[in-house]
Design a protein around this motif. Sequence first.
Motif, mmCIF file in Angstrom:
data_model
loop_
_atom_site.group_PDB
_atom_site.id
_atom_site.type_symbol
_atom_site.label_atom_id
_atom_site.label_comp_id
_atom_site.label_asym_id
_atom_site.label_seq_id
_atom_site.Cartn_x
_atom_site.Cartn_y
_atom_site.Cartn_z
ATOM 1 N N VAL A 14 -15.438 20.748 -3.645
ATOM 2 C CA VAL A 14 -15.054 21.355 -2.347
ATOM 3 C C VAL A 14 -15.052 20.265 -1.431
ATOM 4 C CG1 VAL A 14 -15.068 23.269 -0.685
ATOM 5 C CG2 VAL A 14 -15.143 23.645 -3.148
ATOM 6 N N ASP A 15 -16.304 19.769 -1.184
ATOM 7 C CA ASP A 15 -16.370 18.714 0.216
ATOM 8 C C ASP A 15 -15.610 17.457 -0.050
ATOM 9 O OD1 ASP A 15 -18.238 20.570 1.235
ATOM 10 O OD2 ASP A 15 -20.122 19.549 0.518
ATOM 11 N N GLU A 16 -15.446 17.165 -1.295
ATOM 12 C CA GLU A 16 -14.626 15.872 -1.734
ATOM 13 C C GLU A 16 -13.101 16.163 -1.502
ATOM 14 O OE1 GLU A 16 -15.184 14.312 -5.500
ATOM 15 O OE2 GLU A 16 -17.432 14.016 -5.150
ATOM 16 N N LEU A 17 -12.770 17.428 -1.918
ATOM 17 C CA LEU A 17 -11.610 17.720 -1.506
ATOM 18 C C LEU A 17 -11.024 17.917 -0.047
ATOM 19 C CD1 LEU A 17 -8.692 18.660 -2.570
ATOM 20 C CD2 LEU A 17 -9.455 20.677 -2.677
ATOM 21 N N ILE A 18 -12.101 18.666 0.639
ATOM 22 C CA ILE A 18 -11.612 18.668 2.150
ATOM 23 C C ILE A 18 -11.728 17.047 2.985
ATOM 24 C CG2 ILE A 18 -12.914 19.442 4.191
ATOM 25 C CD1 ILE A 18 -13.779 21.949 2.674
ATOM 26 N N SER A 19 -12.760 16.272 2.414
ATOM 27 C CA SER A 19 -12.795 15.059 3.023
ATOM 28 C C SER A 19 -11.556 14.278 2.749
ATOM 29 C CB SER A 19 -13.836 14.348 2.500
ATOM 30 O OG SER A 19 -13.806 13.015 2.955
ATOM 31 N N GLU A 20 -10.814 14.170 1.387
ATOM 32 C CA GLU A 20 -9.725 13.637 0.949
ATOM 33 C C GLU A 20 -8.404 14.249 1.940
ATOM 34 O OE1 GLU A 20 -8.924 14.092 -2.955
ATOM 35 O OE2 GLU A 20 -10.819 12.908 -3.610
ATOM 36 N N ARG A 21 -8.434 15.564 2.037
ATOM 37 C CA ARG A 21 -7.382 16.121 2.909
ATOM 38 C C ARG A 21 -7.651 15.836 4.369
ATOM 39 N NH1 ARG A 21 -4.974 16.573 -1.292
ATOM 40 N NH2 ARG A 21 -4.898 18.607 -2.565
ATOM 41 N N ARG A 22 -8.667 15.598 4.987
ATOM 42 C CA ARG A 22 -8.866 14.984 6.329
ATOM 43 C C ARG A 22 -8.339 13.645 6.571
ATOM 44 N NH1 ARG A 22 -14.674 18.187 7.355
ATOM 45 N NH2 ARG A 22 -13.677 20.165 7.867
ATOM 46 N N GLN A 23 -8.595 12.877 5.321
ATOM 47 C CA GLN A 23 -8.206 11.275 5.485
ATOM 48 C C GLN A 23 -6.740 11.543 5.191
ATOM 49 O OE1 GLN A 23 -10.380 9.602 2.364
ATOM 50 N NE2 GLN A 23 -12.362 9.475 2.986
ATOM 51 N N ASP A 24 -6.306 12.105 4.447
ATOM 52 C CA ASP A 24 -4.406 12.096 4.340
ATOM 53 C C ASP A 24 -4.056 12.658 5.666
ATOM 54 O OD1 ASP A 24 -4.977 11.513 1.738
ATOM 55 O OD2 ASP A 24 -4.575 13.506 0.973
ATOM 56 N N ALA A 25 -4.660 13.447 6.322
ATOM 57 C CA ALA A 25 -3.873 14.207 7.449
ATOM 58 C C ALA A 25 -4.202 13.008 8.605
ATOM 59 C CB ALA A 25 -4.600 15.338 8.033
ATOM 60 N N ARG A 26 -5.137 12.107 8.817
ATOM 61 C CA ARG A 26 -5.299 11.107 9.517
ATOM 62 C C ARG A 26 -4.386 10.051 9.554
ATOM 63 N NH1 ARG A 26 -10.888 12.258 9.441
ATOM 64 N NH2 ARG A 26 -11.220 10.980 7.710
ATOM 65 N N ARG A 27 -4.027 9.774 8.206
ATOM 66 C CA ARG A 27 -3.238 8.873 7.887
ATOM 67 C C ARG A 27 -1.571 9.207 8.257
ATOM 68 N NH1 ARG A 27 -6.496 7.539 3.272
ATOM 69 N NH2 ARG A 27 -5.574 9.160 1.931
ATOM 70 N N GLU A 28 -1.311 10.704 7.915
ATOM 71 C CA GLU A 28 -0.169 10.891 8.387
ATOM 72 C C GLU A 28 0.188 11.116 9.923
ATOM 73 O OE1 GLU A 28 0.408 14.851 6.508
ATOM 74 O OE2 GLU A 28 0.289 14.075 4.696
ATOM 75 N N GLU A 29 -0.971 11.195 10.555
ATOM 76 C CA GLU A 29 -0.747 11.422 12.003
ATOM 77 C C GLU A 29 -0.441 10.242 12.664
ATOM 78 O OE1 GLU A 29 -4.119 13.242 13.937
ATOM 79 O OE2 GLU A 29 -3.911 15.150 12.979
ATOM 80 N N GLU A 30 -1.239 8.865 12.048
ATOM 81 C CA GLU A 30 -1.026 7.475 12.428
ATOM 82 C C GLU A 30 0.340 7.153 11.955
ATOM 83 O OE1 GLU A 30 -4.295 5.491 10.543
ATOM 84 O OE2 GLU A 30 -5.830 6.491 11.466
ATOM 85 N N ALA A 31 0.830 7.435 10.804
ATOM 86 C CA ALA A 31 2.192 6.935 10.607
ATOM 87 C C ALA A 31 3.216 7.619 11.687
ATOM 88 C CB ALA A 31 2.436 7.467 8.952
#
Length: 90
Positions: free
Chosen positions: A69-86
């Motif tokens: 669960v923690d790994e999934l949340i971390s991956e989702r947060r990283q994806d969200a940051r990348r999308e915001e940056e893009a």
Amino acid sequence: MATASHEVRIGKQGRVVIPAELRAALKSKPRDRLIARVEGDRLVLETREALIERMQARFRHIPPEVSLVDELISERRQDARREEEALRRS
């Protein structure tokens, strides 16, 4: 488990009767519930206990101190940051 094949028919209301030999092999009783899923062009029926065991076996190699669960949340947060940056760059 029985290895013999059994032909069954789908009734007018979509019902399928599971032959007695197969019910005996599953140790099922009237009103027991089975989990149904489609795998390719096959219909698979299994007991809830078998499903739980299969899922536990799939993840048994993961150490207890690892939180998926923690790994999934971390991956989702990283994806969200990348999308915001893009979005900011475009």
